[in-house]
Design a protein around this motif. Structure first.
Motif, mmCIF file in Angstrom:
data_model
loop_
_atom_site.group_PDB
_atom_site.id
_atom_site.type_symbol
_atom_site.label_atom_id
_atom_site.label_comp_id
_atom_site.label_asym_id
_atom_site.label_seq_id
_atom_site.Cartn_x
_atom_site.Cartn_y
_atom_site.Cartn_z
ATOM 1 N N GLY A 21 9.186 36.213 48.905
ATOM 2 C CA GLY A 21 9.463 36.196 50.331
ATOM 3 C C GLY A 21 8.454 36.958 51.169
ATOM 4 N N VAL A 22 7.498 37.642 50.502
ATOM 5 C CA VAL A 22 6.487 38.411 51.231
ATOM 6 C C VAL A 22 5.278 37.535 51.524
ATOM 7 C CG1 VAL A 22 5.006 40.443 51.191
ATOM 8 C CG2 VAL A 22 7.243 40.517 50.089
ATOM 9 N N PHE A 23 4.790 36.824 50.499
ATOM 10 C CA PHE A 23 3.632 35.962 50.691
ATOM 11 C C PHE A 23 3.739 34.734 49.788
ATOM 12 C CE2 PHE A 23 2.239 38.744 47.198
ATOM 13 C CZ PHE A 23 1.778 37.809 46.279
ATOM 14 N N GLU A 46 -11.053 33.418 43.311
ATOM 15 C CA GLU A 46 -11.821 32.813 44.401
ATOM 16 C C GLU A 46 -11.282 31.443 44.812
ATOM 17 O OE1 GLU A 46 -14.258 32.161 40.535
ATOM 18 O OE2 GLU A 46 -13.004 33.721 41.455
ATOM 19 N N ASN A 47 -10.345 30.892 44.029
ATOM 20 C CA ASN A 47 -9.804 29.567 44.327
ATOM 21 C C ASN A 47 -8.434 29.616 45.009
ATOM 22 O OD1 ASN A 47 -12.018 28.215 43.250
ATOM 23 N ND2 ASN A 47 -11.163 28.187 41.184
ATOM 24 N N VAL A 48 -8.052 30.791 45.474
ATOM 25 C CA VAL A 48 -6.740 30.898 46.122
ATOM 26 C C VAL A 48 -6.869 31.598 47.472
ATOM 27 C CG1 VAL A 48 -5.547 31.000 43.898
ATOM 28 C CG2 VAL A 48 -6.143 33.118 45.071
ATOM 29 N N GLU A 49 -5.889 31.347 48.325
ATOM 30 C CA GLU A 49 -5.745 32.084 49.575
ATOM 31 C C GLU A 49 -4.259 32.340 49.787
ATOM 32 O OE1 GLU A 49 -6.771 29.974 53.172
ATOM 33 O OE2 GLU A 49 -6.577 28.031 52.169
ATOM 34 N N PHE A 50 -3.945 33.322 50.604
ATOM 35 C CA PHE A 50 -2.557 33.747 50.734
ATOM 36 C C PHE A 50 -2.047 33.595 52.168
ATOM 37 C CE2 PHE A 50 -4.300 35.935 47.076
ATOM 38 C CZ PHE A 50 -3.338 35.668 46.115
ATOM 39 N N PHE A 51 -0.726 33.326 52.255
ATOM 40 C CA PHE A 51 -0.080 33.113 53.548
ATOM 41 C C PHE A 51 1.185 33.965 53.625
ATOM 42 C CE2 PHE A 51 -2.170 29.209 52.136
ATOM 43 C CZ PHE A 51 -3.077 29.006 53.169
ATOM 44 N N PHE A 52 1.568 34.331 54.841
ATOM 45 C CA PHE A 52 2.754 35.161 55.009
ATOM 46 C C PHE A 52 3.956 34.363 55.514
ATOM 47 C CE2 PHE A 52 -0.776 38.156 55.137
ATOM 48 C CZ PHE A 52 -0.354 39.052 54.159
ATOM 49 N N SER A 53 3.835 33.043 55.490
ATOM 50 C CA SER A 53 4.976 32.187 55.807
ATOM 51 C C SER A 53 4.730 30.812 55.207
ATOM 52 C CB SER A 53 5.190 32.060 57.319
ATOM 53 O OG SER A 53 4.189 31.235 57.897
ATOM 54 N N VAL A 54 5.819 30.110 54.914
ATOM 55 C CA VAL A 54 5.727 28.745 54.399
ATOM 56 C C VAL A 54 5.078 27.840 55.439
ATOM 57 C CG1 VAL A 54 7.110 26.723 53.777
ATOM 58 C CG2 VAL A 54 7.664 28.947 52.800
ATOM 59 N N ALA A 55 5.440 28.054 56.711
ATOM 60 C CA ALA A 55 4.897 27.220 57.782
ATOM 61 C C ALA A 55 3.375 27.324 57.848
ATOM 62 C CB ALA A 55 5.511 27.635 59.119
ATOM 63 N N GLU A 56 2.871 28.542 57.668
ATOM 64 C CA GLU A 56 1.424 28.766 57.718
ATOM 65 C C GLU A 56 0.711 27.992 56.610
ATOM 66 O OE1 GLU A 56 -1.714 32.552 57.652
ATOM 67 O OE2 GLU A 56 0.452 32.872 57.465
ATOM 68 N N ALA A 57 1.295 27.986 55.411
ATOM 69 C CA ALA A 57 0.693 27.266 54.280
ATOM 70 C C ALA A 57 0.692 25.764 54.537
ATOM 71 C CB ALA A 57 1.455 27.593 53.000
ATOM 72 N N MET A 58 1.791 25.257 55.061
ATOM 73 C CA MET A 58 1.897 23.814 55.294
ATOM 74 C C MET A 58 0.997 23.371 56.445
ATOM 75 S SD MET A 58 5.975 23.195 54.561
ATOM 76 C CE MET A 58 5.819 21.423 54.447
ATOM 77 N N GLU A 59 0.819 24.249 57.425
ATOM 78 C CA GLU A 59 -0.074 23.919 58.538
ATOM 79 C C GLU A 59 -1.524 23.783 58.074
ATOM 80 O OE1 GLU A 59 0.616 26.966 61.392
ATOM 81 O OE2 GLU A 59 2.555 26.138 62.052
ATOM 82 N N LYS A 60 -1.849 24.488 56.976
ATOM 83 C CA LYS A 60 -3.200 24.390 56.422
ATOM 84 C C LYS A 60 -3.345 23.175 55.502
ATOM 85 C CE LYS A 60 -6.376 26.781 56.279
ATOM 86 N NZ LYS A 60 -6.671 28.139 55.755
ATOM 87 N N GLY A 61 -2.269 22.401 55.362
ATOM 88 C CA GLY A 61 -2.332 21.179 54.570
ATOM 89 C C GLY A 61 -1.885 21.307 53.132
ATOM 90 N N TYR A 62 -1.329 22.463 52.744
ATOM 91 C CA TYR A 62 -0.877 22.644 51.365
ATOM 92 C C TYR A 62 0.494 21.999 51.151
ATOM 93 C CZ TYR A 62 -4.634 25.957 50.353
ATOM 94 O OH TYR A 62 -5.859 26.531 50.139
ATOM 95 N N ARG A 63 0.702 21.473 49.942
ATOM 96 C CA ARG A 63 1.982 20.874 49.552
ATOM 97 C C ARG A 63 2.764 21.858 48.689
ATOM 98 N NH1 ARG A 63 -1.869 17.803 47.638
ATOM 99 N NH2 ARG A 63 -1.104 18.014 45.492
ATOM 100 N N PRO A 64 4.114 21.840 48.779
ATOM 101 C CA PRO A 64 4.907 22.767 47.953
ATOM 102 C C PRO A 64 4.816 22.425 46.466
ATOM 103 C CG PRO A 64 6.336 21.223 49.110
ATOM 104 C CD PRO A 64 4.961 21.037 49.678
#
Length: 349
Positions: A21-23, A46-64
């Motif tokens: 629930g943090v990232f 080097e192949n990962v990046e981190f987000f602090f919300s699910v919405a932020e990850a999905m806005e960047k185009g990532y799929r669950p």
């Protein structure tokens, strides 16, 4: 605690549940994002990046991720079980058999495992404890042992007496010597919490992933000279309503009756916690000064750590003299989330 790429990557490699629930971690090579505890093989840093919300990850185009399912709240009570719990709360005498579970398209073994994991007892044992709790309250209201037993769904008076003594430690005829601490599971945006209540009010509110939760529950019950029993309590409805409003940013002061158990000094410390204005942060020294002695910083900090009614008695509003967040029973990340929530509400007023 300041979270950087290195800390979050290490937490993901170690599958550290404290960061749930943090990232969330986005994997650039696959286009998916995961929980920190995902069991899938971890990619290179080097192949990962981190987000602090699910919405932020999905806005960047990532799929669950299909393995860890980051869109679902881990540990949340399944809807079908939540429905049954509401039915039991409304009618503690209700009996839901394995056959009834099957009619509801629920596998009895699955329900059994869920209750064993979250309550330490099977669903049938849970229902029996619920009925015994209801029966004890009827006895305390002046009902006869016979009426309390049969009105609570027990078909055998001897079975009721044996069960009552096993749970409460005394025979039904000695009910004045025993009390119950009702316990209920509550879902919140920061995870599952377990609430305890006695007749006077809420006496416990702890996060469900605390390793010492069973011991805490038993200790609080002992301080109230009560036995821990799942059951309905009028204070639970009040608490849940206010918690929902608090997390929605619509409530800044709780009114639910409380029944904290501790020494006179501890109770004074907890009272000062409730005097910290919503959205503000005090140091332990400020809190000690409020009590009349700035030198009692360590004693105040220890008493804060023994606060068993999280959020409502807001020990999350106390920080170190250097401005850093100090330890919090529910995890420092939850402390940060609570402070951020209150600050955002204050900022919008």
């Amino acid at each position: 605690m300041l979270l950087n790429h290195e800390i979050m990557y290490r937490a993901s490699v170690e599958k550290n549940p404290e960061f749930e629930g943090v990232f969330w971690m986005g994997v650039k090579t696959t286009g998916i994002f995961c929980r920190p505890t995902c069991t899938a093989r971890k990619p290179k840093s080097e192949n990962v990046e981190f987000f602090f919300s699910v919405a932020e990850a999905m806005e960047k185009g990532y799929r669950p991720c299909k393995i860890c399912r980051p869109l679902e709240n881990p540990g949340t009570m399944p809807e079908a079980i939540a429905v049954m719990m509401n039915e039991l709360t409304g009618n503690p005498d209700l009996k839901i058999t394995d056959e009834e579970l099957k009619k509801r398209n629920l596998e009895p073994a699955t329900v059994r495992r869920w209750f064993l994991k979250h309550y330490g007892m099977t669903f049938q044992q849970f229902q029996r404890s619920f009925r015994l709790n209801a029966a004890m309250k009827k006895l305390q209201q002046g009902n006869s042992v016979f009426d309390a037993a049969y009105d609570s769904g027990f078909e055998s008076l001897s079975g009721f007496q044996d069960g009552f003594k096993k749970v409460f430690g005394v025979a039904p005829s000695q009910r004045s010597q025993q009390k119950a601490m009702d316990v209920k599971r509550i879902e919140t945006p920061l995870g599952t919490m377990y609430a305890g209540a006695v007749e006077q009010g809420i006496c416990m509110l702890e996060f469900g992933d605390r390793s010492n939760l069973p011991e805490t529950c038993a200790r609080v019950a002992l301080l109230h000279d009560a036995r821990v029993v799942p059951g309905a309590n009028v204070h639970f409805d009040h608490l849940e309503t206010e918690l929902q409003s608090y997390f929605a940013g619509a409530l800044t002061s709780f009114t639910v009756p409380l029944a904290p158990a501790g020494t006179d000094f501890q109770k004074r410390v907890w009272q000062t916690l409730q005097q910290i204005p919503y959205g503000e942060r005090w140091t332990y020294r400020q809190q000690a000064a409020k009590l009349g002695n700035e030198r009692k910083v360590r004693a105040v900090a220890n008493a804060n750590g023994l606060n068993r009614i999280s959020i409502v008695i807001p020990c999350h509003r106390v920080i170190g003299s250097d401005g850093k967040l100090t330890g919090y029973g529910g995890g420092v990340w939850r402390k940060q989330k609570l402070l951020d929530l209150e600050r955002s509400v204050i900022g919008g007023l």
